[in-house]
Design a protein around this motif. Structure first.
Motif, PDB file in Angstrom:
ATOM      1  N   ASP A 154       0.887  -1.077  -0.009  1.00  0.00           N
ATOM      2  CA  ASP A 154       0.012   0.039   0.172  1.00  0.00           C
ATOM      3  C   ASP A 154       0.935   1.394  -0.048  1.00  0.00           C
ATOM      4  OD1 ASP A 154       1.033  -0.270   2.669  1.00  0.00           O
ATOM      5  OD2 ASP A 154      -0.830  -0.057   3.435  1.00  0.00           O
ATOM      6  N   SER A 155       2.148   1.206  -0.126  1.00  0.00           N
ATOM      7  CA  SER A 155       2.966   2.442  -0.280  1.00  0.00           C
ATOM      8  C   SER A 155       2.644   3.074  -1.537  1.00  0.00           C
ATOM      9  CB  SER A 155       4.483   1.940  -0.361  1.00  0.00           C
ATOM     10  OG  SER A 155       4.760   1.575  -1.525  1.00  0.00           O
ATOM     11  N   PRO A 156       2.747   4.711  -1.502  1.00  0.00           N
ATOM     12  CA  PRO A 156       2.584   5.244  -2.796  1.00  0.00           C
ATOM     13  C   PRO A 156       3.516   4.798  -3.966  1.00  0.00           C
ATOM     14  CG  PRO A 156       2.796   6.670  -0.791  1.00  0.00           C
ATOM     15  CD  PRO A 156       3.070   5.346  -0.511  1.00  0.00           C
ATOM     16  N   GLU A 157       4.660   4.418  -3.646  1.00  0.00           N
ATOM     17  CA  GLU A 157       5.685   4.076  -4.733  1.00  0.00           C
ATOM     18  C   GLU A 157       5.080   2.747  -5.308  1.00  0.00           C
ATOM     19  OE1 GLU A 157       7.682   6.215  -1.752  1.00  0.00           O
ATOM     20  OE2 GLU A 157       6.990   4.319  -1.610  1.00  0.00           O
ATOM     21  N   THR A 158       4.716   1.678  -4.615  1.00  0.00           N
ATOM     22  CA  THR A 158       4.135   0.510  -5.136  1.00  0.00           C
ATOM     23  C   THR A 158       2.737   0.681  -5.956  1.00  0.00           C
ATOM     24  OG1 THR A 158       5.101  -0.675  -3.251  1.00  0.00           O
ATOM     25  CG2 THR A 158       3.371  -1.906  -4.546  1.00  0.00           C
ATOM     26  N   ALA A 172       1.798   3.325  -7.324  1.00  0.00           N
ATOM     27  CA  ALA A 172       1.921   4.078  -8.674  1.00  0.00           C
ATOM     28  C   ALA A 172       2.600   3.223  -9.571  1.00  0.00           C
ATOM     29  CB  ALA A 172       2.897   5.246  -8.445  1.00  0.00           C
ATOM     30  N   PHE A 173       3.476   2.279  -9.214  1.00  0.00           N
ATOM     31  CA  PHE A 173       4.264   1.265 -10.145  1.00  0.00           C
ATOM     32  C   PHE A 173       3.239   0.427 -10.734  1.00  0.00           C
ATOM     33  CE2 PHE A 173       6.328  -2.706 -10.956  1.00  0.00           C
ATOM     34  CZ  PHE A 173       7.462  -2.349 -11.586  1.00  0.00           C
ATOM     35  N   MET A 174       2.422  -0.226  -9.811  1.00  0.00           N
ATOM     36  CA  MET A 174       1.386  -1.300 -10.261  1.00  0.00           C
ATOM     37  C   MET A 174       0.460  -0.422 -11.257  1.00  0.00           C
ATOM     38  SD  MET A 174       0.666  -3.345  -6.907  1.00  0.00           S
ATOM     39  CE  MET A 174      -0.850  -4.187  -7.530  1.00  0.00           C
ATOM     40  N   LYS A 175      -0.066   0.832 -10.887  1.00  0.00           N
ATOM     41  CA  LYS A 175      -1.023   1.550 -12.102  1.00  0.00           C
ATOM     42  C   LYS A 175      -0.181   1.610 -13.150  1.00  0.00           C
ATOM     43  CE  LYS A 175      -4.062   5.155 -12.216  1.00  0.00           C
ATOM     44  NZ  LYS A 175      -4.267   6.593 -11.923  1.00  0.00           N
ATOM     45  N   ARG A 176       1.046   2.194 -13.170  1.00  0.00           N
ATOM     46  CA  ARG A 176       1.647   2.433 -14.425  1.00  0.00           C
ATOM     47  C   ARG A 176       1.964   1.330 -15.271  1.00  0.00           C
ATOM     48  NH1 ARG A 176       6.863   6.181 -14.924  1.00  0.00           N
ATOM     49  NH2 ARG A 176       6.936   6.388 -16.997  1.00  0.00           N
ATOM     50  N   PHE A 177       2.062  -0.087 -14.764  1.00  0.00           N
ATOM     51  CA  PHE A 177       2.485  -1.153 -15.598  1.00  0.00           C
ATOM     52  C   PHE A 177       1.170  -2.133 -15.588  1.00  0.00           C
ATOM     53  CE2 PHE A 177       6.556   0.373 -14.324  1.00  0.00           C
ATOM     54  CZ  PHE A 177       7.153   0.659 -15.739  1.00  0.00           C
ATOM     55  N   GLY A 178       0.133  -1.664 -15.322  1.00  0.00           N
ATOM     56  CA  GLY A 178      -1.253  -2.433 -15.255  1.00  0.00           C
ATOM     57  C   GLY A 178      -1.327  -3.673 -14.519  1.00  0.00           C
ATOM     58  N   LEU A 179      -0.530  -3.708 -13.209  1.00  0.00           N
ATOM     59  CA  LEU A 179      -0.412  -4.803 -12.480  1.00  0.00           C
ATOM     60  C   LEU A 179      -1.890  -4.830 -11.481  1.00  0.00           C
ATOM     61  CD1 LEU A 179       3.428  -4.778 -11.304  1.00  0.00           C
ATOM     62  CD2 LEU A 179       2.227  -5.963 -13.246  1.00  0.00           C
ATOM     63  N   LYS A 180      -2.274  -6.050 -11.577  1.00  0.00           N
ATOM     64  CA  LYS A 180      -3.708  -6.043 -10.693  1.00  0.00           C
ATOM     65  C   LYS A 180      -3.342  -6.449  -9.151  1.00  0.00           C
ATOM     66  CE  LYS A 180      -6.818  -5.452 -14.062  1.00  0.00           C
ATOM     67  NZ  LYS A 180      -5.996  -4.435 -14.811  1.00  0.00           N
ATOM     68  N   HIS A 181      -2.326  -7.188  -9.166  1.00  0.00           N
ATOM     69  CA  HIS A 181      -1.951  -8.041  -7.707  1.00  0.00           C
ATOM     70  C   HIS A 181      -0.539  -7.659  -7.419  1.00  0.00           C
ATOM     71  CE1 HIS A 181      -5.763 -10.122  -8.251  1.00  0.00           C
ATOM     72  NE2 HIS A 181      -5.309 -10.530  -9.207  1.00  0.00           N
ATOM     73  N   TYR A 182      -0.184  -7.319  -6.084  1.00  0.00           N
ATOM     74  CA  TYR A 182       0.961  -6.996  -5.812  1.00  0.00           C
ATOM     75  C   TYR A 182       1.694  -8.630  -5.264  1.00  0.00           C
ATOM     76  CZ  TYR A 182       4.588  -5.535  -1.867  1.00  0.00           C
ATOM     77  OH  TYR A 182       5.546  -5.311  -1.110  1.00  0.00           O
ATOM     78  N   SER A 183       2.637  -8.546  -6.023  1.00  0.00           N
ATOM     79  CA  SER A 183       3.342 -10.088  -5.781  1.00  0.00           C
ATOM     80  C   SER A 183       4.723  -9.837  -6.281  1.00  0.00           C
ATOM     81  CB  SER A 183       2.513 -10.885  -6.958  1.00  0.00           C
ATOM     82  OG  SER A 183       3.200 -12.159  -7.205  1.00  0.00           O
ATOM     83  N   LEU A 184       5.409 -10.320  -5.539  1.00  0.00           N
ATOM     84  CA  LEU A 184       6.991 -10.275  -5.409  1.00  0.00           C
ATOM     85  C   LEU A 184       7.554 -11.610  -5.265  1.00  0.00           C
ATOM     86  CD1 LEU A 184       7.816  -7.435  -3.175  1.00  0.00           C
ATOM     87  CD2 LEU A 184       7.523  -7.211  -5.357  1.00  0.00           C
TER      88      LEU A 184
END
Length: 126
Positions: free
Chosen positions: A70-74, A76-88
């Motif tokens: 839920d960090s602003p960086e994460t 923004a990154f997910m939105k920019r690259f169209g990622l639906k799920h936070y997954s590392l």
């Protein structure tokens, strides 16, 4: 003593993407966090493979720390690259324009990543 080779990672997303666009170079992005066990596996197996290190020289290589979902960086990154799920770890291969060509979530082996990097590189130069 053998010198330990590694990928020449950059950590500034905007600067890396601008460089890729300006030079017509594809982009390799690795996302990681300190708590991510599979990120360490990926680093130890795939990103330390000499073939991957060699191939990465043809890319702008970016290593981005996305510590919290839920960090602003994460976000923004997910939105920019169209990622639906936070997954590392998430590994992205981008065209020089910044368009996502391939996206891998989880650990990817060196053989598979190398094949995909070569495809992306050859399509970037055509």
């Amino acid at each position: 003593m053998e010198e330990k080779l590694s990928i020449d990672w950059q950590t500034d997303l905007e600067r890396g993407l601008a460089k890729a666009k300006a030079t017509g170079t594809p982009v390799l992005i690795d996302t990681w966090a300190t708590w991510c066990a599979n990120c360490k596996v990926l680093e130890k197996t795939t990103f330390s493979d000499s073939r991957i290190i060699d191939e990465s020289k043809q890319f702008v290589a970016l290593k981005l720390q996305l510590e919290k979902a839920d960090s602003p960086e994460t976000k923004a990154f997910m939105k920019r690259f169209g990622l639906k799920h936070y997954s590392l770890p998430t590994t992205l291969l981008l065209a020089p324009s910044g368009k996502v060509i391939r996206l891998f979530q989880g650990v990817i082996g060196p053989d598979e990543l190398l094949a995909e990097m070569r495809k992306v590189r050859s399509s970037a130069t055509n």
